[in-house]
Each structure stands twice: as structure tokens, then as C-alpha cells.
Design an enzyme around this catalytic site. Sequence first.
Site, PDB file in Angstrom:
ATOM      1  N   LYS A 121       0.836  -1.208   0.000  1.00 42.51           N
ATOM      2  CA  LYS A 121       0.000   0.000   0.000  1.00 42.51           C
ATOM      3  C   LYS A 121       0.869   1.256   0.000  1.00 42.51           C
ATOM      4  O   LYS A 121       0.592   2.218  -0.721  1.00 42.51           O
ATOM      5  CB  LYS A 121      -0.952  -0.031   1.211  1.00 42.51           C
ATOM      6  CG  LYS A 121      -2.016  -1.102   1.068  1.00 42.51           C
ATOM      7  CD  LYS A 121      -2.783  -1.397   2.345  1.00 42.51           C
ATOM      8  CE  LYS A 121      -3.720  -2.591   2.118  1.00 42.51           C
ATOM      9  NZ  LYS A 121      -4.446  -3.009   3.308  1.00 42.51           N
ATOM     10  N   GLN A 148      -4.802  -1.596   9.513  1.00 50.32           N
ATOM     11  CA  GLN A 148      -4.565  -2.892   8.871  1.00 50.32           C
ATOM     12  C   GLN A 148      -5.111  -4.019   9.746  1.00 50.32           C
ATOM     13  O   GLN A 148      -4.814  -4.095  10.943  1.00 50.32           O
ATOM     14  CB  GLN A 148      -3.048  -3.077   8.637  1.00 50.32           C
ATOM     15  CG  GLN A 148      -2.678  -4.342   7.901  1.00 50.32           C
ATOM     16  CD  GLN A 148      -3.231  -4.390   6.461  1.00 50.32           C
ATOM     17  OE1 GLN A 148      -3.160  -3.414   5.736  1.00 50.32           O
ATOM     18  NE2 GLN A 148      -3.785  -5.529   6.084  1.00 50.32           N
ATOM     19  N   ASP A 153     -11.175   2.631   3.718  1.00 48.24           N
ATOM     20  CA  ASP A 153     -11.539   1.226   3.499  1.00 48.24           C
ATOM     21  C   ASP A 153     -13.044   1.067   3.282  1.00 48.24           C
ATOM     22  O   ASP A 153     -13.499   0.001   2.869  1.00 48.24           O
ATOM     23  CB  ASP A 153     -11.114   0.373   4.704  1.00 48.24           C
ATOM     24  CG  ASP A 153      -9.770  -0.314   4.472  1.00 48.24           C
ATOM     25  OD1 ASP A 153      -9.422  -0.542   3.296  1.00 48.24           O
ATOM     26  OD2 ASP A 153      -9.089  -0.642   5.458  1.00 48.24           O
TER      27      ASP A 153
END
Length: 306
Positions: free
Chosen positions: A53, A97, A120
Site C-alpha cells: 500500500k 490494517q 476502506d
Amino acid sequence: MAQILDGKAYADRMLEEVRLAVEAREAKGLAAPCLAVVLVGEDPASQVYVKGKVAACAKTGIRSVERRPASDISQSELNQVIDDLNGDPNVDGILVQLPLPRHLDAKAALHRISPAKDVDGFHPLNQGRLFEGLPGLRPCTPSAVMRMLKAHGLMMKGQRAVVLGRSEIVGKPMALMLLEEHATVTIAHSRTVDLPGVCREADILVAAIGRPGLVEGSWIKPGAVVVDVGINRVTDVSLGERIFAAEPAKLAKLREKGHVLCGDVRFGEAMQVASAVTPVPGGVGPLTIAGLMMNTLEACQGKPCD
Ligand code: NAP
């Protein structure tokens, strides 16, 4: 033989689109978007994902900052990390995460993220916007898959779509997005009766279950489009002999290296029946990261939830 839907190539196009948008912002004297990644502990797989990422940020010109608290961080300390990022005007997007260490409540952490910075798309407010068909930050995997399918000119209206898996991250939002495009959608899961029969009805089959090679060629309707979201690491050669029967190169690699990555669909078998299939690796994985970059740009530019 089916067409291979090259997720990597389409992800590169998305990344280039983001890079150009960031460049245009900077040309106007505006700051590049900034993504904050929170990685708790030392989980090796999570470290690899975060590295990917951060590398995508560098490729697109998006700034990235990392917070790496130790694995024994308390929930209230993690809340404080998130609150600080929520309040930081230089940060546009926040990603925690997953998975988090067991003593932490992942949902509480995700719900703590400001909806406007929820790149997200897991916050209930953003999920609600998706449910209502409103614009907002949407989960990266299904939204990037939809982009790619549309770019390939796939007609969804009136088609039968089957989504295997009902997670909040992939299955449910994927089903809502297909519904939004007027597909007739079935969601299947571990309690579904006659899974092969349900799959066989699908003009568009999306597999997101995390079961290596569960979907056999005989489960696929001839001419269907197959999107394989699953990412599974296979080390068992006897399993490999069953699921890679139509993929001798993969089986040879498994024997040689002791491990291979594969999806939920038997790729070699699907290639003989479907009209288009995403490979694993090189399919949905790169799309997801590109979707995250798109969302970070959107959080910076649009702030749809403000
Ligand atoms: P998850 O939360 O574990 O959900 C799995 C879903 O699959 C559940 O709904 C479960 O049904 C269903 N399922 C499990 N075994 C089944 C079976 N034998 N038959 C029918 N349904 C079954 O997983 P997830 O987070 O959605 O991820 C799914 C897969 O996608 C994983 O391999 C993950 O690594 C991968 N993934 C890839 C990306 C990417 O970027 N490519 C992104 C996210 C996830 P129940 O609800 O009934 O238990």
C-alpha cells in the site's frame, strides 16, 4: 478458451489516473493527498500488505504516514492513535490494517475512524450510504472489481449474478454494487444448499470465500464471467493435485517451491468454460490496492461524508 481479466494491467491504469489527478492538484498549489496506515504489531502478512500500500502511494504521489504501535497496545491507546489522525488536517485517509491482535476490538477501531477519512469504506455511515445508493467511500475490493468489469464493457443489467461469501468487506458490498447495476443477485455462503447448482445459474460469478479451488469448472455456466477474489496459500501437494489438475505449471511450482497462491476457483478448469476469468495472483489483489488509492484521492477531494 476464456479471456483472462488482467487485474494488474487495469490496476496500473487506475494508479496512473490517480497519479495524474495528484499531479494536477499540485500544479494548482494544492497538497497531495495523505494516507495514514496504522499497523499494530509485527504480523508478517500484514507487513507485506502495508508495504504494498505504501509503495502504491509512492507510485501515485500520495503521501503516506505510518503508525506502528506495539502488539500489546491497549484499546484506549489505539483509540488515541486514531483520534489523533482524525484530528490531523494533513491526513486525508486512515487505514487500520487487519487483523488486529486478539485482545483488540477491530470493529470498535474501524468505527472510530472519521467517516470522511474511512478509505476502506468499513464505517457504518459509509456502509449505509452504499445501502442507500448514495456516493461515499466504498470498500476497495468490490468497487475496484466493478470499475474493471465496467471498463471491459460487461453488461450487468438483467444478468444473474452469484456472490459466494457474505463478509462485510467483500461479499455483501459486492452484492449491493451488482444490484445497483441492475443484476439479479444471489448471495451464497456456507449454509447454502446445492452450492454447485446455485453457481451454475450465474452469468457473473464472484467467489470470495477463502477456500482454495472450491469452485470447480463444472460449477460454472458456459460463457460466465468469473471474478475470483480469494487469495489462498496452498502447501498441501495432495490438495494441489486435485485443484490444479488443469494447471500443470502451478502444480509443478507447488512441488518445486512447497507453496503457491491460488484463488477460490479452479482457474485452469474455469478457463475452459467461462468467457472471462480473473487470475490469482494478478487479478483482484492489485485492483484492491488501486481502489484504496482512488478512495484516498476521493477522501482528499470530495470529503463526501463531511
Ligand atoms: P471471510 O470474512 O472469511 O468470509 C468468507 C465467506 O465465505 C463467509 O461468508 C462464509 O460463509 C463463506 N464460506 C466459507 N466457506 C464456504 C464454503 N465452503 N462454501 C460456501 N461459502 C463459504 O472472508 P473475506 O474477508 O470476505 O475474504 C474472502 C477471500 O477473499 C479470502 O481468501 C481473502 O483472503 C480474500 N480477499 C482478497 C482480497 C483481494 O484484494 N484480492 C481482498 C479481501 C479478501 P458464512 O458467512 O456462512 O460463514
